[in-house]
Write an enzyme that holds these catalytic residues in place. Structure first.
Site, PDB file in Angstrom:
ATOM      1  N   HIS A   6       0.838  -1.206   0.000  1.00 35.42           N
ATOM      2  CA  HIS A   6       0.000   0.000   0.000  1.00 35.42           C
ATOM      3  C   HIS A   6       0.871   1.253   0.000  1.00 35.42           C
ATOM      4  CE1 HIS A   6      -3.818   2.040   1.917  1.00 35.42           C
ATOM      5  NE2 HIS A   6      -3.318   2.732   0.897  1.00 35.42           N
ATOM      6  N   HIS A   8       1.309   5.168  -2.204  1.00 36.76           N
ATOM      7  CA  HIS A   8       0.759   6.131  -3.164  1.00 36.76           C
ATOM      8  C   HIS A   8       1.824   7.172  -3.519  1.00 36.76           C
ATOM      9  CE1 HIS A   8      -3.262   4.587  -2.422  1.00 36.76           C
ATOM     10  NE2 HIS A   8      -3.188   4.879  -1.135  1.00 36.76           N
ATOM     11  N   ALA A  72      -4.274   8.633  -3.411  1.00 39.44           N
ATOM     12  CA  ALA A  72      -5.688   8.303  -3.254  1.00 39.44           C
ATOM     13  C   ALA A  72      -6.563   9.548  -3.160  1.00 39.44           C
ATOM     14  CB  ALA A  72      -5.878   7.430  -2.018  1.00 39.44           C
ATOM     15  N   SER A  73      -6.135  10.530  -2.379  1.00 42.85           N
ATOM     16  CA  SER A  73      -6.957  11.731  -2.227  1.00 42.85           C
ATOM     17  C   SER A  73      -7.027  12.543  -3.509  1.00 42.85           C
ATOM     18  CB  SER A  73      -6.418  12.602  -1.090  1.00 42.85           C
ATOM     19  OG  SER A  73      -5.102  13.054  -1.372  1.00 42.85           O
ATOM     20  N   HIS A 178     -10.447   1.363  -2.064  1.00 41.36           N
ATOM     21  CA  HIS A 178      -9.900   2.616  -1.524  1.00 41.36           C
ATOM     22  C   HIS A 178     -10.696   3.799  -2.030  1.00 41.36           C
ATOM     23  CE1 HIS A 178      -7.091   5.295   0.270  1.00 41.36           C
ATOM     24  NE2 HIS A 178      -6.126   4.399   0.399  1.00 41.36           N
ATOM     25  N   TYR A 194     -12.202   7.209   4.988  1.00 36.57           N
ATOM     26  CA  TYR A 194     -11.428   6.029   4.623  1.00 36.57           C
ATOM     27  C   TYR A 194     -11.847   4.824   5.466  1.00 36.57           C
ATOM     28  CZ  TYR A 194      -7.935   8.559   1.764  1.00 36.57           C
ATOM     29  OH  TYR A 194      -7.285   9.277   0.796  1.00 36.57           O
ATOM     30  N   HIS A 223      -6.052  -0.095   5.607  1.00 33.66           N
ATOM     31  CA  HIS A 223      -6.135   0.553   6.916  1.00 33.66           C
ATOM     32  C   HIS A 223      -6.577  -0.435   7.989  1.00 33.66           C
ATOM     33  CE1 HIS A 223      -7.441   3.427   3.642  1.00 33.66           C
ATOM     34  NE2 HIS A 223      -6.202   3.788   3.915  1.00 33.66           N
ATOM     35  N   GLU A 284       1.508   2.608   3.838  1.00 35.15           N
ATOM     36  CA  GLU A 284       0.970   3.846   3.256  1.00 35.15           C
ATOM     37  C   GLU A 284       1.832   5.032   3.700  1.00 35.15           C
ATOM     38  OE1 GLU A 284      -3.408   5.767   2.209  1.00 35.15           O
ATOM     39  OE2 GLU A 284      -3.159   4.688   4.084  1.00 35.15           O
TER      40      GLU A 284
END
Length: 342
Positions: A6, A8, A72-73, A178, A194, A223, A284
């Site tokens: 995980h 990003h 992701a955001s 996600h 999330y 998460h 993450e």
């Protein structure tokens, strides 16, 4: 080998965010809409952002390889229409592909999809296919709520999602479930939305027969699974009341949980409640929780420390969490590693 499932690209060059701002402005004023060709990011810029950030922390913390997807955001599927999302997804996926090409020993690409509220998930298939066939993607990220916190999409068990699942089965790739940015003021993006989504996705699977239709489909719930491990008894009780199979009998061949849990008691709970075969190492890093814990002096997202300190885990358990499970859940990654003699 320690595989982080995980990661990003949260440190992408500023030019990416600037291009996105222009794209968003262009939704209201088409004269401002940029072309994809207007974005210029050099290999050297990518190297600098990775070497001074993710790769530096991986080396310091002892991780070897990260499954790496767009921020992701930044997916923000609620912004604009499908055309906007399609262009944005293509740009972000290409950047992650370039990262994986520049650092093939340390990064494997996972793709975001060009989802858009009210648009059939099947429209995402061309980007999914391109990412797997041309970019070597080993997984996808699937957003169960493209509306950004308003939950207007049907549940993951709805047949509208089936075209995506059919492609996942065909290519033998998992999806990390996600969500992206919340535009609902009731739900903080990383502190509520999330974790709500992780729990919601699990519940949608618990109350459906999705895996009867797709017995080899694999979801990674990030998460740490949100509330799932903490409330495992609640989910078992609900299943019994609904006269459905217990989750340990019905879901654990298809659903996996990562270790993006940022304190020792949380990891201890996760690894005691969820079978080791269903736990994947992840951090993450440089994500939602980037600071140091004042009680320990270590970064919250240095999750390897928690796995090492978990007293109920054997060395065989740690091998499965760090590497063995990821090779099983991500067969395309396993094949790529074996092709390199690993």
């Amino acid at each position: 080998m320690i595989i982080d499932c995980h990661g990003h690209y949260t440190t992408a060059p500023q030019a990416l965010a600037d291009w996105r701002d222009r794209q968003i402005a262009g939704i209201k004023d088409p004269a401002q809409m940029p072309r994809a060709a207007d974005l210029h990011i050099s290999d050297d810029e990518i190297r600098e952002t990775i070497e001074t950030n993710q790769l530096r922390y991986m080396r310091e913390r002892g991780a070897d390889l990260t499954i790496f997807s767009p921020r992701a955001s930044f997916m923000a599927h609620h912004i604009g229409d499908f055309k906007v999302s399609s262009t944005w997804a293509a740009i972000c996926n290409e950047l992650c592909h370039r990262v994986a090409n520049l650092f093939p020993e340390h990064f494997a690409m996972a793709a975001m999809l060009p989802q858009s509220p009210g648009v059939a998930p099947a429209t995402c298939i061309p980007e999914l296919e391109k990412s797997v066939k041309e970019y070597g993607a080993v997984a996808i990220n699937l957003n169960p709520d493209p509306s950004g916190g308003h939950w207007t999409a049907p549940p993951l068990s709805d047949r509208s999602w089936y075209p995506i699942y059919e492609k996942m089965v065909e290519y033998d790739i998992p999806a990390m479930i996600h969500v992206s940015t919340s535009c609902n003021p009731c739900f903080h993006t990383t502190g509520a939305h999330y974790l709500n989504a992780d729990t919601t996705a699990f519940m949608q699977c618990l109350t459906s027969d999705l895996f009867k239709d797709f017995p080899t489909l694999r979801f990674v719930v990030p998460h740490g699974g949100g509330a799932v491990p903490y409330h495992w008894g609640r989910f078992r009780g609900i299943a019994l009341r609904m006269k459905r199979p217990l989750p340990e009998d019905n879901l654990l061949d298809n659903i996996y949980f990562d270790t993006c849990v940022y304190h020792q008691p949380g990891i201890d709970l996760l690894t005691r409640v969820i079978p080791v075969k269903n736990v994947l190492f992840a951090s993450e890093m440089i994500g939602a929780v980037r600071d140091k814990d004042p009680d320990t002096g270590f970064y919250f997202d240095d999750t390897k420390r928690y796995i090492e300190a978990a007293t109920t885990l054997s060395e065989a358990d740690r091998f499965q969490i760090y590497e063995g499970n990821a090779r099983r859940v991500y067969p395309r990654l396993d094949a790529a590693l074996k092709a390199r003699g690993l």
